[in-house]
Design a protein around this motif. Structure first.
Motif, short mmCIF file in Angstrom:
data_model
loop_
_atom_site.label_atom_id
_atom_site.label_comp_id
_atom_site.label_asym_id
_atom_site.label_seq_id
_atom_site.Cartn_x
_atom_site.Cartn_y
_atom_site.Cartn_z
N UNK A 108 -13.55 -2.85 -0.93
CA UNK A 108 -13.47 -1.42 -0.59
C UNK A 108 -12.58 -0.61 -1.50
N UNK A 109 -11.42 -1.17 -1.91
CA UNK A 109 -10.51 -0.36 -2.74
C UNK A 109 -10.80 -0.52 -4.23
N UNK A 110 -11.78 -1.33 -4.59
CA UNK A 110 -12.02 -1.58 -6.01
C UNK A 110 -12.20 -0.30 -6.85
N UNK A 111 -12.99 0.69 -6.36
CA UNK A 111 -13.18 1.89 -7.19
C UNK A 111 -11.86 2.56 -7.59
N UNK A 112 -10.87 2.57 -6.68
CA UNK A 112 -9.58 3.20 -6.99
C UNK A 112 -8.84 2.42 -8.06
N UNK A 113 -8.89 1.09 -7.93
CA UNK A 113 -8.24 0.22 -8.91
C UNK A 113 -8.89 0.42 -10.27
N UNK A 114 -10.21 0.38 -10.25
CA UNK A 114 -10.97 0.50 -11.49
C UNK A 114 -10.65 1.83 -12.19
N UNK A 115 -10.59 2.89 -11.41
CA UNK A 115 -10.31 4.19 -12.00
C UNK A 115 -8.97 4.17 -12.74
N UNK A 116 -7.93 3.64 -12.08
CA UNK A 116 -6.64 3.72 -12.76
C UNK A 116 -6.61 2.79 -13.97
N UNK A 117 -7.33 1.66 -13.91
CA UNK A 117 -7.38 0.78 -15.08
C UNK A 117 -8.15 1.43 -16.23
N UNK A 118 -9.24 2.11 -15.88
CA UNK A 118 -10.01 2.78 -16.93
C UNK A 118 -9.19 3.87 -17.60
N UNK A 119 -8.44 4.60 -16.80
CA UNK A 119 -7.63 5.68 -17.37
C UNK A 119 -6.55 5.12 -18.30
N UNK A 120 -5.97 4.00 -17.91
CA UNK A 120 -4.97 3.37 -18.77
C UNK A 120 -5.63 2.91 -20.07
N UNK A 121 -6.83 2.31 -19.95
CA UNK A 121 -7.56 1.83 -21.13
C UNK A 121 -7.92 2.98 -22.06
N UNK A 122 -8.18 4.15 -21.48
CA UNK A 122 -8.51 5.32 -22.31
C UNK A 122 -7.25 5.99 -22.87
N UNK A 123 -6.10 5.37 -22.57
CA UNK A 123 -4.85 5.92 -23.08
C UNK A 123 -4.33 7.09 -22.26
#
Length: 324
Positions: A98-113
């Protein structure tokens, strides 16, 4: 792939593990503060096995610190079943994703710098949290609206004990903690409806811990503190509803009394405490609580009437038994 074998992960419902490539050595020791470095790939359970995220594409492995209330606690469970160098695929049911989308979002943002966006409790208040916000990625929005089972392919690279590395923690920020709360709340409610009370209590408890963590940084009885308190009380009362179903009556009395002492105007707290008193034959206390409910919320008249009828019947039976 000679060593491909399916195993159910011990003691965890809704997880299936397939080892794709065996690791070496014994199972590492995972304790609070252990730092775990791993690659992950997240895939949908569709025919294409659509990839949502892949740390190898990003180029840096993921690091988490065990016991840090990491955003996706299920990963701790999965990783602790692995040996160094092992690659395994885990199918995880929606209760874990259930919380995966939130985790993914913050990881993607970090990956995008970019930094995961700062978001101030004070300016936008709690109400917005429960409103549906776009996460800024269509695939994650999709998943947020309708959680689905996911495949996680994990490769365990390194496990470092607390003494073996410099601790800069991957802990949740307050903002992330609060974003997780409505998700956990929703998962708890869903499990409650399914009659899975034990699992529901875990979700409510986790949400309460998140809130209490943030609350300690606010000044007691100030507006932000009170907003958090209100959320925590709601979750605690949901938690108590599970406990009633699990026949943990004395624990219900304890939690509701705590709330009543701090906030004597919450009808539902008196109602649940009255129900618990009724179950353990505290007749006078139950009657007192139910009459408080009616003072505070006349709209609950019907529910209270029903409870009192049951109470009368139970006391009749008990007196009959005593006479016999």
């Amino acid at each position: 792939m000679s060593d491909m074998r399916d195993t159910m992960l011990t003691g965890s419902e809704g997880i299936k593990k397939t080892i794709l490539h065996g690791g070496t050595g014994n199972l590492p020791k995972f304790i609070t503060g252990t730092k775990v470095t791993f690659h992950f790939r997240t895939q949908l359970c569709d025919d294409e096995r659509t990839v949502l995220d892949d740390s190898k594409k990003v180029g840096t492995p993921m690091e988490i610190v065990i016991g840090n209330m990491f955003k996706l606690d299920i990963w701790e469970t999965l990783l602790s079943s692995m040996r160094i160098g092992e690659v395994s695929e885990f199918w995880c049911d929606t209760i874990h994703t259930g919380v995966y989308p939130l985790v993914s979002k913050s990881m993607r943002r970090i990956a995008e710098g970019k930094d995961p966006v700062e978001w101030q409790v004070h300016t936008c208040g709690m109400a917005n949290m429960f409103a549906y916000h776009s996460l800024g990625y269509d695939d994650l929005d999709e998943l947020m609206k309708e959680p689905k089972p996911l495949y996680f392919v994990l490769e365990l690279l390194r496990v470092q004990q607390p003494s073996e590395y410099n601790r800069e923690s991957w802990a949740l920020t307050d903002e992330e903690r609060l974003k997780v709360v409505p998700v956990l709340h929703g998962q708890g409610n869903k499990l409650y409806k399914q009659g899975r009370y034990q699992e529901a209590t875990q979700k409510y408890k986790e949400a309460i811990i998140c809130i209490k963590n943030v609350q300690t940084k606010e000044k007691a009885w100030d507006v932000p503190w009170l907003k958090l308190e209100k959320m925590a009380n709601t979750l605690t009362l949901n938690y108590c509803q599970c406990l009633l179903r699990m026949e943990e009556y004395y624990e219900v009395i304890e939690h509701t009394t705590d709330i009543i002492n701090q906030h004597p105007g919450i009808a539902k707290a008196f109602y649940l405490r009255g129900k618990a008193h009724k179950e353990v034959w505290n007749e006078a206390e139950a009657r007192q609580d139910f009459s408080r409910v009616l003072d505070l919320d006349p709209g609950m008249k019907k529910a209270v009437k029903k409870e009192l009828a049951v109470l009368n019947m139970r006391m009749e039976e008990k007196n009959q038994e005593d006479r016999n």
